[in-house]
Design an enzyme around this catalytic site. Structure first.
Site, PDB file in Angstrom:
ATOM      1  N   ARG A   1     -84.033  -2.190  29.663  1.00  0.00           N
ATOM      2  CA  ARG A   1     -82.652  -2.620  29.433  1.00  0.00           C
ATOM      3  C   ARG A   1     -82.191  -2.284  28.018  1.00  0.00           C
ATOM      4  NH1 ARG A   1     -78.721  -1.758  31.354  1.00  0.00           N
ATOM      5  NH2 ARG A   1     -79.804  -2.242  33.294  1.00  0.00           N
TER       6      ARG A   1
ATOM      7  N   LYS B   1     -63.965  -0.108  13.084  1.00  0.00           N
ATOM      8  CA  LYS B   1     -63.975  -0.997  14.249  1.00  0.00           C
ATOM      9  C   LYS B   1     -65.206  -0.671  15.107  1.00  0.00           C
ATOM     10  CE  LYS B   1     -58.943  -1.320  14.179  1.00  0.00           C
ATOM     11  NZ  LYS B   1     -57.679  -0.967  14.850  1.00  0.00           N
TER      12      LYS B   1
ATOM     13  N   LYS C   1     -54.730  -1.207   2.150  1.00  0.00           N
ATOM     14  CA  LYS C   1     -53.950  -1.510   3.340  1.00  0.00           C
ATOM     15  C   LYS C   1     -52.778  -2.413   2.980  1.00  0.00           C
ATOM     16  CE  LYS C   1     -56.188  -1.869   7.228  1.00  0.00           C
ATOM     17  NZ  LYS C   1     -55.917  -0.538   7.812  1.00  0.00           N
TER      18      LYS C   1
ATOM     19  N   GLU D   1     -52.405   3.080   2.798  1.00  0.00           N
ATOM     20  CA  GLU D   1     -51.639   2.876   4.026  1.00  0.00           C
ATOM     21  C   GLU D   1     -50.173   2.667   3.670  1.00  0.00           C
ATOM     22  OE1 GLU D   1     -52.887   0.228   7.573  1.00  0.00           O
ATOM     23  OE2 GLU D   1     -51.482  -0.993   6.406  1.00  0.00           O
TER      24      GLU D   1
ATOM     25  N   ASP E   1     -48.995   4.607   9.115  1.00  0.00           N
ATOM     26  CA  ASP E   1     -49.395   3.710  10.195  1.00  0.00           C
ATOM     27  C   ASP E   1     -48.214   3.323  11.084  1.00  0.00           C
ATOM     28  OD1 ASP E   1     -51.350   2.200  11.552  1.00  0.00           O
ATOM     29  OD2 ASP E   1     -50.744   0.378  10.503  1.00  0.00           O
TER      30      ASP E   1
END
Length: 326
Positions: free
Chosen positions: A131, A167, A199, A234, A255
């Site tokens: 597994r 992410k 950001k 950004e 963005d």
């Protein structure tokens, strides 16, 4: 066997070209953590395959320790394979005498019925590691497959490169970024330490606390990190993008703008960069998926950043068929 220490991520992660597989030590960190979890072992104790095999209650009670088995990894779907070194290593950690024959390489395309690999080992090791080995190779192959699909779709629109994001699954970032490269994509920064990305929250906090605009914030950061560290800023609109460029940003992350908006903005930003005697890369993010990636690739940016291949790609369907070795 001493538990391997987690390696330091690369200071300059590979961005393009041949996808170099993570080292055995790097793979072992991930695999041992997964096996320890599955077997209920003490994570503080050194790794011992003999102890580990006894913790698989089903297998230890039903399979003779001397029985040898043969496992065949077969694709049940179409996609790009990735993670075969980790797949093979899972069995070696439980049976140092395990032998894995890879029939394809990472980055190869497979169809239903493709024999991907065979493993010869003690049957107990095959069952106990099954597994963990499958989970990893299926997930990494899913990421490589999703990125390969986006890269192919983007190519119909323009030359923009496809990059990943942060992410990623905690603990799997090194492997998932490798899978991105196997799918034909490139890596963005590895983490918080190797590049600067300013950001909207950085800007909003700096503006509220000190009245800084984007250009002033970029200039301050440049003075702090020096000229060798890449700065991505950004920008939510043209004003922020131009201010960041004047402040010294290397990459403008545009963005949540539509392809039409970017088609109008990109030439203006490139003209300003020429006027300033600067080189700049333009990057689009937000709203980029299989249905829109070609349009974004055609709008004039240099690169597209997408999070889906690492955070929500479906696993590639692979099965492991076991039998007693002849």
């Amino acid at each position: 066997m001493e538990r391997p220490r987690a390696p330091s991520p690369p200071s300059e992660p590979p961005r393009a070209g041949r996808a170099v597989s993570p080292s055995t030590a790097e793979i072992d960190v991930v695999l041992i953590a997964a096996l320890v979890e599955d077997l209920g072992l003490d994570p503080a104790e050194p790794w011992d395959p003999r102890v580990a095999l006894e913790r698989d209650l089903s297998t230890a009670a039903s399979v003779d320790p001397e029985t040898r088995g043969l496992a065949r990894l077969v694709s049940k779907g179409s996609g790009v394979v990735c993670g075969l070194a980790a797949f093979a290593r899972a069995f070696e950690l439980l049976d140092p005498g395990a032998r894995c024959e890879l029939r394809v390489e990472d980055g190869a395309g497979v169809e239903p019925g493709t024999l991907v690999a065979t493993v010869s080992a003690r049957a107990r090791a095959l069952l106990t590691a099954e597994r963990t080995a499958l989970n990893l190779v299926q997930r990494l192959s899913g990421t490589a497959t999703a990125m390969a699909d986006l890269v192919a779709r983007a190519a119909t629109g323009g030359p923009a490169r496809l990059l990943d994001t942060r992410k990623t699954t905690p603990g799997l970032r090194l492997l998932e970024k490798y899978a991105v490269r196997c799918g034909g994509g490139e890596n963005h920064r590895f983490g918080l330490f190797d590049e600067v990305m300013l950001k909207d929250n950085h800007l909003d906090l700096a503006r509220a606390a000190e009245g800084l605009d984007m250009g002033q914030l970029v200039a301050r950061v440049r003075a702090r990190v020096g000229g060798e560290v890449r700065i991505t800023a950004e920008a939510r609109d043209r004003a922020e993008a131009e201010s960041a460029l004047r402040g010294g940003a290397d990459v403008l992350l545009l963005d949540n703008q539509s392809p039409q908006e970017l088609s109008e903005l990109c030439p203006r930003l490139r003209a300003l960069a020429t006027e300033l005697g600067r080189r700049v890369e333009l990057e689009a993010s937000g709203g980029i998926d299989a249905s829109t990636v070609a349009a974004y690739a055609a709008c004039g940016v240099d690169r597209l950043s997408v999070g889906a291949p690492t955070h929500s790609a479906p696993a590639l369907d692979l099965s492991l068929r076991l039998e007693v070795a002849p």
